[in-house]
Design a protein around this motif. Structure first.
Motif, PDB file in Angstrom:
ATOM      1  N   GLY A  97      -6.543  -3.562   7.028  1.00 32.78           N
ATOM      2  CA  GLY A  97      -7.677  -4.511   7.172  1.00 32.78           C
ATOM      3  C   GLY A  97      -7.675  -5.056   6.003  1.00 32.78           C
ATOM      4  O   GLY A  97      -6.872  -6.796   5.388  1.00 32.78           O
ATOM      5  N   HIS A  98      -7.662  -4.542   4.788  1.00 33.10           N
ATOM      6  CA  HIS A  98      -7.132  -4.638   3.327  1.00 33.10           C
ATOM      7  C   HIS A  98      -6.770  -3.546   2.230  1.00 33.10           C
ATOM      8  O   HIS A  98      -6.755  -2.583   2.384  1.00 33.10           O
ATOM      9  CB  HIS A  98      -8.508  -4.936   2.263  1.00 33.10           C
ATOM     10  CG  HIS A  98      -9.279  -5.813   2.862  1.00 33.10           C
ATOM     11  ND1 HIS A  98     -10.416  -5.674   4.209  1.00 33.10           N
ATOM     12  CD2 HIS A  98      -9.412  -7.031   2.621  1.00 33.10           C
ATOM     13  CE1 HIS A  98     -11.263  -6.199   3.790  1.00 33.10           C
ATOM     14  NE2 HIS A  98     -10.867  -7.434   3.517  1.00 33.10           N
ATOM     15  N   THR A  99      -5.488  -4.795   1.590  1.00 33.10           N
ATOM     16  CA  THR A  99      -4.962  -3.254   0.824  1.00 33.10           C
ATOM     17  C   THR A  99      -5.889  -2.830  -0.485  1.00 33.10           C
ATOM     18  O   THR A  99      -7.140  -3.796  -0.371  1.00 33.10           O
ATOM     19  CB  THR A  99      -4.243  -3.636  -0.028  1.00 33.10           C
ATOM     20  OG1 THR A  99      -4.124  -4.485  -1.166  1.00 33.10           O
ATOM     21  CG2 THR A  99      -3.036  -4.072   0.729  1.00 33.10           C
ATOM     22  N   ASP A 100      -5.806  -2.292  -1.549  1.00 32.42           N
ATOM     23  CA  ASP A 100      -6.455  -2.109  -2.935  1.00 32.42           C
ATOM     24  C   ASP A 100      -6.385  -2.706  -3.848  1.00 32.42           C
ATOM     25  O   ASP A 100      -6.397  -2.187  -4.835  1.00 32.42           O
ATOM     26  CB  ASP A 100      -7.139  -0.573  -3.167  1.00 32.42           C
ATOM     27  CG  ASP A 100      -5.704   0.060  -2.938  1.00 32.42           C
ATOM     28  OD1 ASP A 100      -4.885   0.313  -2.889  1.00 32.42           O
ATOM     29  OD2 ASP A 100      -5.617   1.440  -3.251  1.00 32.42           O
ATOM     30  N   GLN A 105       0.994  -1.451  -0.429  1.00 35.72           N
ATOM     31  CA  GLN A 105       0.218   0.117   0.184  1.00 35.72           C
ATOM     32  C   GLN A 105       0.718   1.010   0.121  1.00 35.72           C
ATOM     33  O   GLN A 105       0.359   2.413  -0.732  1.00 35.72           O
ATOM     34  CB  GLN A 105      -0.855   0.042   1.715  1.00 35.72           C
ATOM     35  CG  GLN A 105      -2.340   0.638   0.976  1.00 35.72           C
ATOM     36  CD  GLN A 105      -2.978   0.292  -0.123  1.00 35.72           C
ATOM     37  OE1 GLN A 105      -3.503  -0.658  -0.050  1.00 35.72           O
ATOM     38  NE2 GLN A 105      -3.368   1.515  -1.194  1.00 35.72           N
ATOM     39  N   ALA A 106       1.522   0.867   0.670  1.00 33.88           N
ATOM     40  CA  ALA A 106       3.407   2.754   0.688  1.00 33.88           C
ATOM     41  C   ALA A 106       3.081   2.495  -0.690  1.00 33.88           C
ATOM     42  O   ALA A 106       3.203   3.676  -1.276  1.00 33.88           O
ATOM     43  CB  ALA A 106       3.956   2.268   1.847  1.00 33.88           C
ATOM     44  N   LEU A 107       3.995   1.158  -1.732  1.00 32.79           N
ATOM     45  CA  LEU A 107       4.412   1.688  -3.134  1.00 32.79           C
ATOM     46  C   LEU A 107       3.762   2.042  -3.485  1.00 32.79           C
ATOM     47  O   LEU A 107       3.866   3.370  -4.705  1.00 32.79           O
ATOM     48  CB  LEU A 107       4.634   0.233  -3.101  1.00 32.79           C
ATOM     49  CG  LEU A 107       6.113   0.061  -2.360  1.00 32.79           C
ATOM     50  CD1 LEU A 107       6.512  -1.676  -2.779  1.00 32.79           C
ATOM     51  CD2 LEU A 107       6.977   1.225  -2.523  1.00 32.79           C
ATOM     52  N   GLU A 131      -0.050  -2.598 -13.417  1.00 35.23           N
ATOM     53  CA  GLU A 131       1.190  -1.879 -12.290  1.00 35.23           C
ATOM     54  C   GLU A 131       1.030  -2.809 -10.845  1.00 35.23           C
ATOM     55  O   GLU A 131       1.854  -2.843  -9.946  1.00 35.23           O
ATOM     56  CB  GLU A 131       0.938  -0.860 -12.425  1.00 35.23           C
ATOM     57  CG  GLU A 131      -0.013  -0.422 -12.293  1.00 35.23           C
ATOM     58  CD  GLU A 131      -1.252   0.205 -13.515  1.00 35.23           C
ATOM     59  OE1 GLU A 131      -1.696   0.829 -13.474  1.00 35.23           O
ATOM     60  OE2 GLU A 131      -0.983  -0.455 -14.289  1.00 35.23           O
ATOM     61  N   ASP A 132      -0.297  -3.318 -10.679  1.00 39.03           N
ATOM     62  CA  ASP A 132      -0.854  -3.998  -9.138  1.00 39.03           C
ATOM     63  C   ASP A 132       0.124  -4.954  -9.594  1.00 39.03           C
ATOM     64  O   ASP A 132       0.375  -5.494  -8.099  1.00 39.03           O
ATOM     65  CB  ASP A 132      -1.776  -4.053  -9.052  1.00 39.03           C
ATOM     66  CG  ASP A 132      -2.888  -2.253  -8.636  1.00 39.03           C
ATOM     67  OD1 ASP A 132      -2.072  -1.773  -9.143  1.00 39.03           O
ATOM     68  OD2 ASP A 132      -3.891  -2.376  -7.994  1.00 39.03           O
ATOM     69  N   ILE A 133       0.410  -5.706  -9.987  1.00 42.27           N
ATOM     70  CA  ILE A 133       0.755  -7.006 -10.110  1.00 42.27           C
ATOM     71  C   ILE A 133       2.020  -6.717  -9.876  1.00 42.27           C
ATOM     72  O   ILE A 133       3.026  -7.957  -9.473  1.00 42.27           O
ATOM     73  CB  ILE A 133       0.771  -7.822 -11.326  1.00 42.27           C
ATOM     74  CG1 ILE A 133      -1.040  -8.579 -11.580  1.00 42.27           C
ATOM     75  CG2 ILE A 133       1.141  -9.066 -11.963  1.00 42.27           C
ATOM     76  CD1 ILE A 133      -1.442  -8.513 -12.900  1.00 42.27           C
TER      77      ILE A 133
END
Length: 854
Positions: free
Chosen positions: A699-702, A683-685, A709-711
């Motif tokens: 609790g969760h990331t997005d 999440q920070a990145l 890019e998320d992968i």
């Protein structure tokens, strides 16, 4: 309850007063009794079962369930009853959103969340048995608790498979005990069988019209009292000419097999209508064929047309002929003045007879036909002299399918004693034909304890293959008609096109006949294909299923699966008379596409939330969805669970505290450093923050798997390798609450079900806790949540809760199938947890207070 109150409520809701038996049902159900209701078709038993629920809904101080699950043996019946009572429900101000159908055709409430659900018995039982038909194996335990705290109506009970669905329903009711209220309804069970059911079920009362002779004089479907329905037994087989010669105005023909119905329909259409006196003036479009082998749009159109031609408000002067199968036996509010029916078991026959002279002051005539001609009956009595004789006799005996030959023959013999169905003649027929068989059946069911072992096996492995042993022996095959050009598309989207069902061995017979007449030398000449998991496909996750269609060779026809795809070159379909293989002019018609609506929230990526936000949203979901606007939706359930576990000291506030404890503890394992660090890094990145400076406990990331890019960030942060977390929460529950519930009964029936729900809130068979270590910062996030939602955290050696150095199987501490009581309490808890978890994850802002929303 005073009769005046009941009568006034009926008058307000329906515009007329109830029968006396309906008042009795109303009173008994609201006094806490369960009912076995046996009244003739057309006597208003559907409304008799529903009206007490509606009254209790309008008067919430009455101790009664806030949810009704109305189950029927066939989807056509579920659809018909839903449509018949929909306006009554709307009249009470119940919104369309709170009334849903859950059948194979209408999957509108697959989690059984709504207040009023019309369902097939298959859907209802598969939920309780932990293999819910519309859900994935990972969700097997979500719906198991739907029957807990519900009002259960089982209509047309006599149509259930006696050794499967009927036995399993009775076994389930015995296990649930006081946790539900129930009304079992039938038109055709013997008195002795109902008494046996009453003796084996908790707190049941039998209600029949025998107690209310005045009702017999008022029930419109029984008037006139004399010669309302005359019967004539014909020692010959059914034919189009016999039907034509007996036609008056409204004729219904009921055949035992689809092929017979199609043949008669074709023959009637081939007659010169103007040349037959009885058919003069009959419009060709008013000759209608209806059976189970039609696609949805055609079937719905036919059912609508039938109500116009044969319904209560039909034009009495407009002539019509319906040729159908047993699909119209129950649930369809239609009537005729002449009925032709092939003989069937007496309970089936009486259901059919309920479609003749159904309405007030109508009279009708019923012609009953044998399955075999006289010479054919003589032949099956002879000792076969050759293999050909044996084969011929087998074919003749098979004509009685789908029914037992002996039952059909006994029914025909019994019917020959009567010329009408007046008065108590229907019950006499039931007693004469079914009494001995039903008494043997009840003894068999008692020996197997009403399928208790089979129910427990289903709970233990959560596999859909338990369906055949517990609900119905699948002798039907779902068929989709496609061509060569659709093969690749269907492999990608195997359920895009509609299917229709037919008897398995009828299809096998068709396939063998077609194969004998055609050469299938290459893959291009395929006749039938099956769905198979594709070879050599790497599955990235459980959602990505890959399929291919494989040709079924001739020598494997007898082992055909329950879902197949047929080549349109060799099969036909007509909107007039349905699926076939005999009429070449109807070949090359393809299955239509299903209606498909993308559901809101489906396939959407997760949204980031903090540990506190997520748990707070779950509590909000519990309060909004389960407790309801007036915080009373579970009041009945709480009281009855306390009785069920023999701890009536437990109050509503205690159960709410337990459920909030379950929620607060369910994701405790996400505080494990192995979980938090990858989530925080990812999440920070993504937010462009140095991970060292990221302070939120998540609790969760997005994470969105559809974004490259998320992968890439997922791999960089090691987000994918966090392990399981649910077992840590279960272990925490056992550790934290063990002292409070150390008494044996409390541990077994309170703490164990609660810990099991936490353990299995992502998967129904999990039992292990992994090693974990929780930092002081992360543990403090839990303390903050606990103290805001539960109270002061007073565990003396809290550091013991922050780390565990080994993997451990907690199975011996969890609810298991061998002990029914804690298992059913676990079903109640896990349903709340999993549904709230889903809702809070998808739309947390719907359930959070304003100051916590994003």
């Amino acid at each position: 309850m005073k009769g005046g109150v009941i009568r006034d409520f009926y008058k307000k809701m329906l515009g007329y007063y109830p029968y006396l038996y309906q008042e009795k049902v109303f009173n008994s159900i609201l006094e806490g009794k369960n009912i076995i209701l046996a009244v003739p078709t057309g006597a208003g038993k559907t409304l008799a079962s529903i009206m007490p629920f509606l009254y209790a809904r309008e008067n919430p101080e009455i101790h009664f369930p806030k949810k009704m699950i109305y189950s029927l043996p066939l989807r056509s019946l579920a659809n018909s009853i839903y449509e018949d009572v929909f306006e009554v429900l709307r009249r009470q101000g119940i919104s369309e959103e709170d009334i849903k159908r859950q059948t194979g055709e209408f999957s509108n409430d697959k989690y059984f969340e709504k207040d009023i659900i019309f369902s097939t018995i298959d859907q209802t039982l598969s939920n309780f048995l932990c293999f819910p038909l519309p859900l994935s194996p990972r969700q097997a335990n979500v719906n198991a608790g739907a029957m807990v705290g519900s009002y259960l109506v089982f209509d047309e009970f006599h149509l259930l498979d006696e050794e499967r669905a009927m036995a399993t329903t009775l076994g389930s009711l015995r296990m649930l005990g006081n946790l539900c209220r129930c009304c079992i309804m039938t038109a055709t069970l013997s008195g002795e069988y109902m008494e046996a059911l009453k003796a084996n079920l908790p707190n049941y009362e039998i209600i029949t019209l025998d107690e209310f002779p005045d009702d017999r004089k008022q029930v419109s479907s029984l008037l006139p009292e004399k010669n309302k329905k005359t019967i004539r037994i014909l020692n010959q087989t059914i034919s189009a000419k016999k039907i034509a010669n007996k036609h008056n105005n409204k004729t219904i023909v009921i055949c035992n097999r689809v092929e017979t119905a199609q043949k008669i329909y074709q023959e009637l259409n081939g007659l010169n209508l103007s040349g037959i006196k009885n058919l003069t003036g009959l419009r060709l479009e008013n000759i209608i064929c209806l059976h189970s082998r039609f696609f949805d749009e055609d079937r719905k159109a036919k059912e609508g047309r039938l109500k116009q031609l044969f319904g209560k408000d039909a034009n009495k002067s407009e002539g019509a002929i319906l040729i159908a199968t047993q699909v119209i036996e129950a649930g369809m509010d239609i009537s005729c003045d002449v009925m032709h029916t092939e003989v069937s078991p007496v309970n089936s026959f009486l259901q059919r007879a309920g479609r003749c002279a159904r309405f007030k002051d109508e009279i009708g005539e019923i012609f009953v036909y044998d399955i075999l001609e006289i010479e054919e009956k003589e032949k099956i009595q002879l000792e076969p002299e050759s293999a050909e004789d044996k084969a011929e006799i087998r074919k003749l005996n098979n004509r009685f399918l789908p029914y037992e030959k002996e039952l059909c023959q006994n029914t025909l013999k019994a019917l020959q004693q009567y010329t009408t169905l007046d008065g108590d003649i229907p019950q006499k027929l039931i007693e004469e034909v079914l009494k001995e068989k039903e008494l043997k059946l009840i003894e068999q069911l008692k020996v197997c304890d009403f399928n208790r072992d089979k129910i427990q096996i289903s709970w233990a492995d959560c596999q859909k293959n338990n369906y055949r042993a517990t609900v119905r022996d699948i002798q039907s095959v779902e068929i989709t008609i496609i061509n060569d050009g659709q093969l690749d598309e269907v492999a990608k989207f195997p359920y895009r096109y509609q299917s229709l069902g037919m008897y398995k061995f009828s299809l096998v017979g068709w396939l063998n006949k077609i194969a004998k007449e055609n050469l299938f030398d290459s893959e291009e000449d395929w006749l039938v294909k099956k769905l198979a998991e594709a070879d050599n496909i790497f599955l990235e996750n459980d959602e990505d299923e890959k399929w291919e269609l494989k040709t079924i060779p001739v020598d494997e026809f007898k082992n055909i699966p329950t879902q197949v795809y047929l080549n349109a070159r060799f099969f036909g379909y007509s909107p007039d008379f349905g699926f076939n293989w005999q009429y070449r002019e109807t070949f090359n018609k393809l299955s239509p596409e299903r209606e498909w609506k993308e559901k809101e929230g489906e396939f959407k990526p997760l949204k980031k939330d903090t540990f506190y936000q997520h748990n707070k949203a779950l509590i909000g979901a519990f309060e909004k969805e389960f407790l309801g606007e007036n915080q009373d939706k579970l009041d009945f359930t709480f009281v009855e669970i306390a009785k069920f576990i023999a701890n009536e000291e437990l109050q509503k506030k205690d159960f709410i505290r337990l459920i909030k404890l379950m929620i607060v503890l369910h994701d405790y394992g996400k505080l494990n450093n192995k979980w938090q660090k990858p989530m925080q890094t990812y999440q920070a990145l993504k937010e462009g923050i140095d991970p060292k400076n990221f302070k939120e406990v998540l609790g969760h990331t997005d994470f969105d798997k559809n974004k490259p890019e998320d992968i890439a960030l997922e791999k960089k942060s090691n987000l994918k390798n966090r392990g399981r977390h649910a077992g840590v929460g279960a272990f925490m529950a056992l550790s934290l609450l063990g002292k409070e519930f150390e008494a044996k009964n409390d541990f077994l029936k309170i703490l164990s079900p609660l810990a099991t729900a936490i353990m299995r809130h992502h998967s129904p068979l999990t039992s292990k806790v992994n090693a974990y270590k929780i930092s002081d910062v992360n543990f403090q996030a839990f303390i903050e949540l606990y103290e805001k939602e539960i109270g002061v955290f007073s565990y003396l050696k809290a550091e013991r809760l922050q780390k565990y150095y080994m993997e451990k199987d907690l199975k011996k501490y969890l609810a298991n199938e061998a002990n029914t009581t804690p298992m059913i309490v676990y079903f109640f808890y896990v349903r709340i947890l999993r549904i709230c978890d889903q809702k809070a994850t998808v739309n947390k802002n719907k359930y959070l207070p304003e100051h916590l929303k994003d």
